[in-house]
Design a protein around this motif. Structure first.
Motif, PDB file in Angstrom:
ATOM      1  N   GLN A  85       7.535  10.880  -7.707  1.00 48.02           N
ATOM      2  CA  GLN A  85       8.428   9.777  -7.337  1.00 48.02           C
ATOM      3  C   GLN A  85       8.446   8.712  -8.441  1.00 48.02           C
ATOM      4  O   GLN A  85       9.506   8.265  -8.876  1.00 48.02           O
ATOM      5  N   ARG A  86       7.260   8.321  -8.892  1.00 50.07           N
ATOM      6  CA  ARG A  86       7.165   7.306  -9.947  1.00 50.07           C
ATOM      7  C   ARG A  86       7.892   7.782 -11.204  1.00 50.07           C
ATOM      8  O   ARG A  86       8.656   7.046 -11.816  1.00 50.07           O
ATOM      9  N   GLY A  87       7.668   9.023 -11.590  1.00 49.99           N
ATOM     10  CA  GLY A  87       8.296   9.558 -12.792  1.00 49.99           C
ATOM     11  C   GLY A  87       9.809   9.590 -12.700  1.00 49.99           C
ATOM     12  O   GLY A  87      10.507   9.278 -13.670  1.00 49.99           O
ATOM     13  N   GLY A  88      10.338   9.976 -11.546  1.00 51.47           N
ATOM     14  CA  GLY A  88      11.787  10.023 -11.374  1.00 51.47           C
ATOM     15  C   GLY A  88      12.429   8.652 -11.434  1.00 51.47           C
ATOM     16  O   GLY A  88      13.428   8.453 -12.127  1.00 51.47           O
ATOM     17  N   PRO A 118       4.997  14.174  -4.150  1.00 54.67           N
ATOM     18  CA  PRO A 118       3.822  13.465  -4.661  1.00 54.67           C
ATOM     19  C   PRO A 118       4.209  12.125  -5.307  1.00 54.67           C
ATOM     20  O   PRO A 118       5.302  11.985  -5.862  1.00 54.67           O
ATOM     21  N   GLU A 119       3.293  11.180  -5.237  1.00 50.05           N
ATOM     22  CA  GLU A 119       3.547   9.847  -5.781  1.00 50.05           C
ATOM     23  C   GLU A 119       3.916   9.897  -7.263  1.00 50.05           C
ATOM     24  O   GLU A 119       4.822   9.187  -7.696  1.00 50.05           O
ATOM     25  N   ASP A 120       3.218  10.722  -8.065  1.00 47.73           N
ATOM     26  CA  ASP A 120       3.516  10.766  -9.496  1.00 47.73           C
ATOM     27  C   ASP A 120       4.921  11.307  -9.768  1.00 47.73           C
ATOM     28  O   ASP A 120       5.589  10.871 -10.702  1.00 47.73           O
ATOM     29  N   ASN A 156       0.818  -1.212   0.000  1.00 48.41           N
ATOM     30  CA  ASN A 156       0.000   0.000   0.000  1.00 48.41           C
ATOM     31  C   ASN A 156       0.857   1.269   0.000  1.00 48.41           C
ATOM     32  O   ASN A 156       0.386   2.343  -0.346  1.00 48.41           O
ATOM     33  N   LYS A 157       2.108   1.135   0.391  1.00 45.59           N
ATOM     34  CA  LYS A 157       3.033   2.267   0.432  1.00 45.59           C
ATOM     35  C   LYS A 157       4.076   2.169  -0.679  1.00 45.59           C
ATOM     36  O   LYS A 157       5.053   2.896  -0.657  1.00 45.59           O
ATOM     37  N   ALA A 158       3.877   1.264  -1.629  1.00 47.91           N
ATOM     38  CA  ALA A 158       4.901   0.987  -2.626  1.00 47.91           C
ATOM     39  C   ALA A 158       4.511   1.472  -4.021  1.00 47.91           C
ATOM     40  O   ALA A 158       3.333   1.582  -4.351  1.00 47.91           O
ATOM     41  N   ILE A 159       5.542   1.762  -4.802  1.00 46.32           N
ATOM     42  CA  ILE A 159       5.402   2.152  -6.200  1.00 46.32           C
ATOM     43  C   ILE A 159       6.250   1.182  -7.014  1.00 46.32           C
ATOM     44  O   ILE A 159       7.369   0.846  -6.623  1.00 46.32           O
TER      45      ILE A 159
END
Length: 139
Positions: free
Chosen positions: A121-124, A117-119, A4-7
């Motif tokens: 982090q995901r993008g990086g 923000p999550e997006d 739940n806290k993972a990408i």
């Protein structure tokens, strides 16, 4: 790892798993591919790839305006298959490598942090993974 806290980010690399593993873990290679954009770089990568071994690198803007140290300790290593580590801030990361018909699938899952923000982090992390793919396919 708390999913739940993972990408999760993924890519396919047009290279055999042995080449992928080498470039993923060799400090000289890490200095070449580990950046999310062309105006950033990684310098001074060090890697002791074994359970309990440490890794570190300096990620910084090429103009010197900002930077940060990235590092952690390996908690699991299965050559050509799997790496798990705990970052210096305590978050967990798992990376799975799987060969499929001469290509290598990489799946990287990391616990997100609370500052960005999550997006973002995901993008990086995805951009760094794509930089790795491009470096490995061209070297």
């Amino acid at each position: 790892m708390d999913t739940n806290k993972a990408i999760t980010v993924e890519t396919m690399v047009k290279a055999p798993i042995e080449k992928v593993w080498k470039h993923w873990n060799n400090p000289d290679s890490i200095n070449q591919w580990c950046s999310a954009s062309p105006d950033w770089e990684t310098v001074n990568a060090q890697n002791d790839l074994r359970v309990g071994g440490e890794f570190s690198s300096r990620m910084q803007a090429k103009d010197g305006s900002m930077g940060f140290d990235f590092g952690g300790i390996y908690t699991d290593v299965i050559p050509n298959q799997f790496i798990a580590y705990r970052m210096a801030d305590g978050r967990k990361v798992e990376i799975a490598f799987r060969e499929e018909n001469g290509l290598t699938h990489i799946r990287e899952t990391f616990e997100k942090e609370d500052q960005n923000p999550e997006d973002l982090q995901r993008g990086g992390w995805q951009a760094i993974l794509e930089s790795f793919r491009d470096f490995t396919e061209n070297n």
